[in-house]
Structures are given as C-alpha cells and as structure tokens.
Design an enzyme around this catalytic site. Structure first.
Site, PDB file in Angstrom:
ATOM      1  N   ARG A 130       0.954  -1.198   0.039  1.00 58.57           N
ATOM      2  CA  ARG A 130      -0.184   0.084   0.002  1.00 58.57           C
ATOM      3  C   ARG A 130       0.892   1.400  -0.021  1.00 58.57           C
ATOM      4  O   ARG A 130       2.096   1.196   0.362  1.00 58.57           O
ATOM      5  CB  ARG A 130      -0.903  -0.200   1.233  1.00 58.57           C
ATOM      6  CG  ARG A 130      -2.177  -0.811   1.198  1.00 58.57           C
ATOM      7  CD  ARG A 130      -3.116  -0.849   2.278  1.00 58.57           C
ATOM      8  NE  ARG A 130      -3.473   0.525   2.339  1.00 58.57           N
ATOM      9  CZ  ARG A 130      -3.484   1.176   3.670  1.00 58.57           C
ATOM     10  NH1 ARG A 130      -3.075   0.544   4.765  1.00 58.57           N
ATOM     11  NH2 ARG A 130      -3.811   2.542   3.810  1.00 58.57           N
ATOM     12  N   LYS A 195       3.094  -7.117  12.403  1.00 57.63           N
ATOM     13  CA  LYS A 195       2.295  -7.195  11.036  1.00 57.63           C
ATOM     14  C   LYS A 195       2.606  -8.745  10.523  1.00 57.63           C
ATOM     15  O   LYS A 195       3.622  -9.128  10.260  1.00 57.63           O
ATOM     16  CB  LYS A 195       2.866  -6.190  10.074  1.00 57.63           C
ATOM     17  CG  LYS A 195       1.953  -6.280   8.737  1.00 57.63           C
ATOM     18  CD  LYS A 195       1.822  -4.873   7.941  1.00 57.63           C
ATOM     19  CE  LYS A 195       1.313  -5.058   6.438  1.00 57.63           C
ATOM     20  NZ  LYS A 195       1.029  -3.738   5.743  1.00 57.63           N
ATOM     21  N   ARG A 331      -0.756   4.792  12.587  1.00 53.16           N
ATOM     22  CA  ARG A 331       0.027   4.040  13.512  1.00 53.16           C
ATOM     23  C   ARG A 331      -0.529   4.104  15.004  1.00 53.16           C
ATOM     24  O   ARG A 331      -0.960   5.193  15.437  1.00 53.16           O
ATOM     25  CB  ARG A 331       1.236   4.821  13.478  1.00 53.16           C
ATOM     26  CG  ARG A 331       2.072   4.768  12.086  1.00 53.16           C
ATOM     27  CD  ARG A 331       2.694   3.869  12.276  1.00 53.16           C
ATOM     28  NE  ARG A 331       3.005   3.269  10.557  1.00 53.16           N
ATOM     29  CZ  ARG A 331       4.197   3.049  10.228  1.00 53.16           C
ATOM     30  NH1 ARG A 331       5.278   2.968  10.855  1.00 53.16           N
ATOM     31  NH2 ARG A 331       4.301   2.902   8.867  1.00 53.16           N
TER      32      ARG A 331
HETATM   33  C1  BTN Z   1       0.295  -3.757   2.257  1.00 54.58           C
HETATM   34  O1  BTN Z   1       1.153  -3.067   1.974  1.00 54.58           O
HETATM   35  O2  BTN Z   1      -0.037  -3.958   3.431  1.00 54.58           O
HETATM   36  C2  BTN Z   1      -0.458  -4.658   1.151  1.00 54.58           C
HETATM   37  C3  BTN Z   1       0.547  -5.946   0.842  1.00 54.58           C
HETATM   38  C4  BTN Z   1      -0.175  -6.514  -0.268  1.00 54.58           C
HETATM   39  C5  BTN Z   1       0.856  -7.613  -1.114  1.00 54.58           C
HETATM   40  C6  BTN Z   1       0.343  -8.434  -2.112  1.00 54.58           C
HETATM   41  S1  BTN Z   1       1.292  -9.828  -2.553  1.00 54.58           S
HETATM   42  C7  BTN Z   1       0.153 -10.222  -3.816  1.00 54.58           C
HETATM   43  C8  BTN Z   1      -0.006  -8.804  -4.357  1.00 54.58           C
HETATM   44  N1  BTN Z   1       0.861  -8.594  -5.511  1.00 54.58           N
HETATM   45  C9  BTN Z   1       1.329  -7.470  -5.194  1.00 54.58           C
HETATM   46  O3  BTN Z   1       2.207  -6.987  -5.864  1.00 54.58           O
HETATM   47  N2  BTN Z   1       0.823  -6.980  -3.905  1.00 54.58           N
HETATM   48  C10 BTN Z   1      -0.032  -7.790  -3.362  1.00 54.58           C
END
Ligand code: BTN
Length: 333
Positions: A130, A195, A331
């Site tokens: 994100r 996390k 946060r």
């Molecule tokens: C976050 O930042 O918390 C969200 C992370 C999401 C990661 C997943 S892995 C599969 C899919 N492909 C990506 O490039 N991102 C999501």
C-alpha cells in the site's frame, strides 16, 4: 481461459520440485532426471541459491535444500476450494516468478480478461504494498496471491471493499487455527502487535460501473532467511503464530475460498454483513493513534470504530469524524 503453470516446467522448476523434500539427491541422479550434465546441475544450484534458498552440498551425498519447501500446487489449492466456487474461476495461474501478481491481473483486466481470475506466485520481483511501498516477496516461503473480480455496481458501493476483503481473510486465518489474529484499519493483518500480512486492492473502471477489483493478499508464512532490511515496522510470520509453518497450499485455498465467498456477498450487500467480523478482529478500536496524511500532516486522536461503509471513526481535538482515504497511514500511538 488459463489454468495452471504457464508453459512447460523449466529445468529450474523441475530441479526445485525434486529438491523440495529436503533430502539429499546425488548430482548424477539430478542430472539424469533433468537430462543435463553435472556441471549444469551445479550451475542450476547457484541459481537456486540466488533465489535466497540455502543449498547443502556434501561430497558423496549430493545436494539438498537446507529446509524442505512446499511448492505451490494448483491441484491442492483447487481441491481446497468449495466445488461451486472452484467452478466459477475463469482463470487460475501459478508463476514461479513474476513482478507482481496485482500488476499481472490489472493488465489482464484492462485487456478484457474474464473474472474471477486467480494468480499466485512463488516470488515477486516488484511486489506492491500500500501507499507505493515495496512488498518483500522471498521465494517459496510466503503467500502472494491476487484475485480479479468484476462488479456491476457504481463506485459508491465499492467503498468498504478493502475492509470486507480484510475481514474475510482474517476470518479464514482464524478458522485455520491461527490464534490472536488482528486487523488494523483498513486491512493490515496482525498477529499480536506485529504485521503478518496485508491486502492491496486496486480498482479500475467507470465511476458508474462496471468496475473491477484486483484483490492482492500477501501473507508472511515463514520469513526465515529473508533479507528484512528496509522493513519499517514490527513484522511476524505464521510460523511464529502457530509454532510451525502451515501448508502454504491449504492456506492459499482457505484464503481464496474466503475471498470467492466474500466478493459476491459484498456485491449484494456492501460492507454491512462484514462489519461484525471486522469488529471482532479490530485491534485499533478505542486506541490512541496518529494518522499520517499524504501531505505529511499528522493528526493525533482516538479510534471509535468503523462506520457502516467502513470509514474510520476518528475522534480528535476537532471532534468526531469519518476518515475514508486508504492513502492514510495509521500508527498506534
Ligand atoms: C500492504 O502494504 O500491507 C499490502 C501488501 C499486499 C501485497 C500483495 S502480495 C500479492 C499482491 N501482489 C502485489 O504486488 N501486492 C499484493
């Protein structure tokens, strides 16, 4: 329609599948199985190591992986889905390596691909997190999956989707026996105070609908051996939560099945039927937090829960209001 590994298995993939049991295999036997010489086997081993997997090479015994690995298997994932939901899938691909499963499905969607379409990968070279962050994606140890879903409704109905999907995944992990699962608004997955994973939902389409969503899920299953430099917050993995790494294939099936059940429910009724589940896992309700806005502004306050469409109920000096943008970083203070 696309189902399965794309193309035939490469030598590297066949070698990995032979080594996945963690036992010793002689260079001669591996070479014979792959139709290559011993020095070519050795070169392939270097490539496996370059992927971050540790190889033990012992004279007289051969090669083995330092820890066995459960490679993703389409049939096992499919067998773990409810048959009616598995039958709805219009595409299902597993990649050994890809830049990003979300990017892949977003591009397919733009080309008109039918949905639901599922994509998993053993590793991502440019995994997206994100707010433009990178998602660490070491080979073969975690879960990286994306599901493309098409909606007929307009944009308003899609607010709350990211919380609904997060609640569905949290409930799937809980049902799989993972203790103390938490959700940090909008959809960070936590185990206790660290996390465990997250969701990245990317939308495209016309404001009036139809829309499509790529729901991307990243879950830390076993981070042993991963290069963790660059992570800016406490993290954990399912191995720590469960005391052993779970089956990645069964886990993937549980998560995908939950999403395949959740998407049509969301399409019919929005966030409302997910609100109670979200609240059950919500770890920020009642807590003091700092909201970091995109322009660098930080606001301190207390979370009072989530609204009926999934907005954050945030109380600060200026009163109680609903905060909706997923471009906010929350946060816990
Ligand atoms: C976050 O930042 O918390 C969200 C992370 C999401 C990661 C997943 S892995 C599969 C899919 N492909 C990506 O490039 N991102 C999501």
């Amino acid at each position: 329609m696309a189902f399965g590994y794309t193309g035939s298995m490469s030598k590297q993939e066949r070698l990995l599948s032979l080594l996945s049991d963690g036992r010793f295999h002689s260079g001669a036997a591996l070479g014979e199985a792959l139709g290559i010489g011993r020095s070519a086997v050795w070169k392939q081993m270097r490539r496996i190591e370059a992927r971050g997997l540790e190889i033990h090479a012992v004279r007289g015994k051969g090669y083995r992986l330092a820890t066995p690995i459960e490679l993703l298997d389409r049939e096992v994932v499919r067998a773990g889905l409810a048959p009616s939901r598995a039958a709805r899938l219009r595409g299902f691909e597993i990649f050994q390596e890809i830049d990003s499963t979300n990017r892949y499905l977003a591009d397919l969607a733009a080309q008109g691909a039918a949905a639901p379409y599922l994509c998993l990968a053993e590793t991502q070279t440019a995994g997206r997190g994100r707010r433009g962050r990178r998602w660490l994606s070491p080979f073969g140890r975690n879960l990286y999956l994306s599901l493309l879903w098409r909606f007929e409704h307009g944009a308003d109905d899609l607010s709350g989707l990211s919380l609904a999907a997060g609640a569905a995944v949290a409930a799937a992990l809980d049902a799989a026996g993972v203790p103390d699962i938490g959700l940090k608004w909008p959809n960070d997955l936590f185990y206790r105070d660290a996390k465990l994973g997250g969701l990245l939902i990317e939308l495209s389409g016309e404001a009036s609908g139809p829309w499509c969503a790529v729901v991307g899920v990243g879950l830390n299953v076993d981070m042993r051996g991963a290069d963790l430099s660059g992570l800016d917050q406490p993290w954990t993995d399912l191995r720590a939560a469960l005391g052993r790494p779970p089956s990645r294939n069964r886990l993937a099936a549980g998560v995908v099945d939950a999403l395949l059940e959740a998407m049509p429910r969301f399409e019919r009724a929005g966030f409302a039927p997910f609100r109670e589940t979200f609240e059950r896992f919500d770890i920020v309700c009642g807590r003091e937090v700092d909201l970091h806005f995109g322009n660098g502004r930080v606001e301190h306050g207390r979370v009072r829960g989530v609204g009926e469409h999934g907005a954050l109920l945030f109380e600060s000096e200026s009163g109680l209001r609903q905060v909706t943008s997923a471009e906010i970083s929350l946060r816990i203070a």
